[in-house]
Scaffold this active site. Structure first.
Site: not given
Length: 979
Positions: A454, A810
């Site tokens: 990510c 994330h």
């Protein structure tokens, strides 16, 4: 005597009168009498019991039978013979069409009086055969319950040997066809009692004959896995599983999941029907069996089955939390389904629309069950927030619903996720990406997460949304000797023209991978960005130049052309210059050095230091800036030094500083002077002007930091003393000094990295600074008295890090298209308006990029994300320089080159590759649609799950029943629950 009794029973006398006369007849029956009289009375009482049209007549028949069984055993045994019982069981009793329903009750009543008789064994043998025949005929639940009652009271009549196994299997088949037709509460309770009697008989048999258990379970699995049945088997089968000893569970599940004769469709059908059993209100251990089978399927890597079943059933399981009677089991199954479904957010996101309402219902219920479930549900939700961060717009209503409930710590969350994962090998789930039926409604394309990538996806999307850079990359010519830039061009081209909802950046990842990164581990997106830009810059320096056509331009002087051609694309788009000056405090000699940079790394001031803007600087985010007149900077000089500029650590000196103003401007009508509003003026006008009110709303909490604060701290003078003394060449010794930095040339795209990660010597780990930082939409950089000209910057991307450590968490990003012309509306005259007349900045569409998912968003979401989600903090910011009417030729030419009319035309090979892939994608979609239709056509049809929610939609004032606000048993909702 039989005539007298029949006359009395059939007479019209009141029941109390009849009862007295009957009592006399019964007392007389206790006396000795001849065999013929006994036989007549037994025939009459049998007739009354089996065909009596009232309960009273049947009660009289029963009472007489019991008296004769006690007082005339020989005659009773002679009457109650094998031939007579066989006739009752096979032919029934009474006229055709009106056969008695009480034959089994009658036999059970009579058996107690012949148990010690010589004919007992013959009767038992007959009944063993006949009950097996009966269950093979699939009797009703009521008749099955009577058989079970008979055999429970008289276990001598239970079939033995192979017939016993067959009997158990056929009884299970009977249960599979049980249906409760009535919706009345009394009828439902009677049905549940009947099911309990039948399953209780199985329990009794299994206790004495454990060898019958496995064949019985095999039959059960055959029933629930059948794809040929027109009607789904009854949920009453759940009552069978509860009596299987738990110690057999592991072996049973292992045998099932390793049986090659069971197809995937059969297994999926079976587990789907088992999950429906959470609706069964009287079952014990049903949740344990469901979870055990799900774990067994994970152990043999049947991930496709698990995914299909979870996505098709999780909403129904969730809806059962409304009902206290099945809540505990449903919550257990829900917890496992969610915590194990870790490769994709799909399952959790299916529940998002329903969570606030369920939480409100449980709070309203105000019971111990509801309170406990709320706490467990909140823990589950926070685990999902942690695992699937990056969806602030979707999560805000859910977060609001559970904000008053306890929040688990990170260790607890990691424990739960680690304990329930389908597999510890993440690459085993690599092919099971979230299913995306179509391209995002935004028209944008996502990037597939290749295993904690990510950080790369967020950077790529931010660079892609930097439209000037994107156009330059897409305009790259063939044979440019820049392999990494070529791969970026292909990636950008697919993001621009692919029909896929998301594409895989695998090729670009392998080419741009920093060699010190650990595969599969989370990385620092800022570190990746610096490495990527540096690689692209160095590659172009040693290869061909991108803009060879500019040499032919007659618009540039030869000197400017030569300077421009000496710059790489990265320098043109992201390169800026900074002058560092160090003044010796003894001899006052000043040494200076100019450095190039591609991003500014902004440290946080110490907690006790508050950086204040000076002069007329305002810290209010602005929505619109009027026409700007930007003076050209001095002659550009050669870029030198490191591209990465980090001036200060988190803990630097706290002396008074002369600050270089860094501003965000207040709203100003076009035509006003280009002077920033003062804070006082903002305060006066904000109440009158809704635009200023919006600005105040988005500037963040009163005590929070702002981006101008961090830039001012970055540019503020720094004392070099003690161990950090400066070696003055003039003094030829270490001296106290003052170091100051100033921008001499602003980049086209200004990249700001907020240094949120610092090393904690106590824990020996990098910790994260979670301070909220308000982000202005428009940033003005000004340096009075220096050669640097004030420039305006528009915010175009914000990369957000969700988590508390750089090694985990994330990344996702907010982005918008910033350009010099309006792209979201065509003027009536067909002429594009300049940037100075564009619509309010906060009206330009924002997008949220989170790996494969792309959605519409807003600047309000960007501004408030940390307020709602404290671990989600802005990390890397992209600002685009706003051109002025007197911009320098270099920037004008660069901007012109990067903004061709219309979309760039791609080279032939690239267009062919995209076209082929789009055709391939359509073929894949068609094939998947056919396979999926065939694969899931066998999924059992179950009642629509949302009825559980809709039923209570307008019933907030109701009490009692099985509404979410009560714990009782209303008939309608109870029937919906079980059946």
């Amino acid at each position: 005597m039989d005539k007298i009794l029949e006359a009395v029973v059939m007479s019209s006398y009141p029941n109390n009168v009849k009862q007295g006369l009957v009592r006399r007849v019964i007392e007389a029956a206790k006396q000795p009498m001849d065999s013929e009289q006994c036989w007549s009375m037994l025939e009459l009482s049998t007739k009354l019991y089996l065909t009596g049209d009232t309960k009273y007549k049947r009660e009289i028949g029963k009472e007489v039978l019991e008296v004769y069984g006690h007082y005339h055993p020989e005659e009773f045994e002679e009457f109650f013979n094998v031939r007579f019982l066989l006739s009752l069981l096979q032919e029934g009793y009474g006229p055709l069409g009106k056969r008695s329903h009480y034959v089994l009750d009658y036999i059970q009543l009579g058996l107690q009086f012949v148990l010690e008789s010589p004919s007992a064994n013959s009767i038992f043998n007959l009944l063993r055969i006949e009950v097996l025949r009966k269950v093979c005929e699939r009797p009703s639940p009521k008749q099955c319950a009577k058989i079970s009652k008979l055999l429970t009271q008289h276990p001598q009549c239970i079939p033995t040997g192979k017939h016993q196994i067959l009997f158990c299997q056929q009884l299970i088949r009977c249960i599979g066809q049980f249906q409760c037709i009535s919706e009345g509460e009394e009828d439902i309770m009677e049905f549940l009692e009947q099911v309990n009697k039948v399953s209780g008989l199985l329990q009794r048999i299994w206790r004495t004959q454990t060898s019958a258990i496995l064949p019985s379970l095999k039959e059960l699995f055959t029933i629930i896995s059948s794809t040929e049945e027109q009607e789904a088997p009854s949920n009453a089968l759940a009552s069978v599983v509860q009596f299987v000893p738990l110690e057999l569970m592991d072996g049973v599940i292992r045998n099932l999941t390793n049986d090659d004769s069971i197809t995937d469709v059969q297994m999926m059908t079976a587990i789907s029907r088992m999950i429906d059993w959470v609706s069964w209100p009287l079952g014990k251990n049903i949740d344990k069996w469901i979870i055990a089978l799900l774990k067994g399927l994970a152990a043999v890597k049947k991930f496709s089955i698990l995914i299909e079943v979870t996505l098709s059933k999780i909403e129904k399981v969730f809806s059962k939390l409304l009902y206290p009677i099945v809540r505990e089991g449903a919550l257990s199954v829900l917890q496992y389904m969610l915590l194990s479904f870790q490769h994709s957010h799909e399952a959790f996101h299916l529940l998002l629309p329903h969570i606030p309402r369920l939480v409100a219902s449980l709070k309203k219920e105000d019971s111990n069950s509801a309170t406990s479930s709320l706490e467990q549900l909140a823990e589950l939700i926070h685990c999902m927030f942690f695992r699937f961060s990056g969806f602030p717009d979707l999560y805000e209503p859910v977060l609001e619903a559970v904000k008053a409930l306890p929040i688990p710590n990170e260790d607890r969350i990691k424990h739960l996720l680690g304990q329930n994962a389908w597999t510890s090998q993440k690459n085993e789930l690599a092919c099971f990406y979230p299913r995306l039926a179509s391209k995002s409604e935004t028209g944008k394309i996502g990037l597939i997460n290749l295993g904690n990538t990510c950080y790369m996806n967020s950077i790529i999307q931010s660079l892609f949304m930097a439209s000037d850079f994107r156009h330059s990359v897409l305009n790259l010519t063939e044979g440019n000797s820049q392999p990494l830039m070529t791969k970026l061009q292909w990636l950008f081209a697919f993001l621009e023209h692919s029909q896929r909802p998301a594409i895989s950046p695998e090729s670009f990842l392998s080419a741009s991978w920093p060699p010190w990164f650990t595969p599969g581990a989370q990385q620092d997106c800022s570190e990746y960005l610096k490495y990527l830009l540096d690689r692209l810059h160095e590659e172009e320096k040693t290869g061909k130049r991108i803009y060879q056509k500019l040499k032919e331009s007659s618009l540039m002087s030869q000197a400017i052309e030569q300077h421009y051609l000496n710059k790489t694309l990265i320098e043109k788009m992201f390169g800026g210059k900074m002058m560092t000056k160090i003044r010796c405090l003894k001899c006052l000699n000043v040494s200076s050095r100019e450095e190039a940079f591609t991003d500014l790394s902004l440290a946080f001031p110490p907690p006790d230091r508050h950086v204040l803007s000076t002069g007329s600087t305002s810290v209010l985010p602005v929505e619109e800036i009027g026409p700007q007149f930007i003076e050209p900077p001095g002659n550009p000089s050669q870029i030198m030094g490191s591209p990465r500029i980090q001036r200060k650590p988190h803990e630097s000196g706290d002396h008074a500083a002369h600050l270089v103003p860094v501003e965000t401007l207040g709203f100003r009508e076009p035509g006003d002077q280009a002077t920033p509003l003062s804070s006082d003026a903002v305060g006066m006008d904000s109440a009158k002007d809704p635009l200023l009110a919006f600005g105040e709303q988005t500037c963040g909490p009163k005590d929070s930091r702002s981006v101008p604060d961090l830039i001012n701290y970055f540019l503020s003078p720094e004392r070099l003393t003690a161990e950090n003394k400066y070696h003055c060449e003039k003094c030829a010794s270490l001296q106290d000094a003052e170091k100051v930095s100033e921008l001499t040339e602003g980049p086209h795209y200004l990249i700001l990295t907020l240094l949120r990660f610092s090393f904690d010597p106590r824990t020996m780990k990098r910790k994260k600074i979670l301070d909220n930082v308000s982000i202005p939409l428009v940033l003005k950089l000004a340096a009075p008295g220096s050669s640097f000209v004030s420039v305006m910057y528009d915010l175009c991307s914000v990369v957000v890090h969700s988590g508390i450590s750089s090694e985990s968490g994330h990344y996702y990003c907010y982005s918008r298209e910033c350009s010099d012309t309006i792209t979201h509306g065509q003027p009536r005259d067909g002429v594009q308006k300049p940037a100075s007349d564009k619509q309010l900045d906060f009206e330009i569409q924002w997008y949220l990029f989170n790996d494969t998912r792309v959605s519409f968003s807003s600047f309000e979401s960007v501004s408030n994300v940390t307020s709602f989600f404290p671990k989600d903090t802005a990390y890397v910011l992209f600002y685009r320089q706003r051109p002025g009417r007197q911009s320098c030729p270099v920037h004008e030419a660069g901007a012109e080159a990067s903004r061709p009319h219309g979309e760039p035309s791609l080279n032939k090979d690239l267009m062919e590759a995209i076209s082929k892939d789009n055709i391939l994608y359509l073929q894949e979609q068609e094939k998947e649609a056919r396979n999926r239709a065939a694969y899931i056509s066998a999924l059992p049809k179950s009642p629509l799950w949302w009825r559980d929610f809709d039923r209570d939609k307008d019933d907030d004032s109701s009490s009692g029943g099985c509404s979410p606000a009560a714990g009782g048993g209303g008939s309608g909702s109870f029937h919906g629950l079980v059946f």
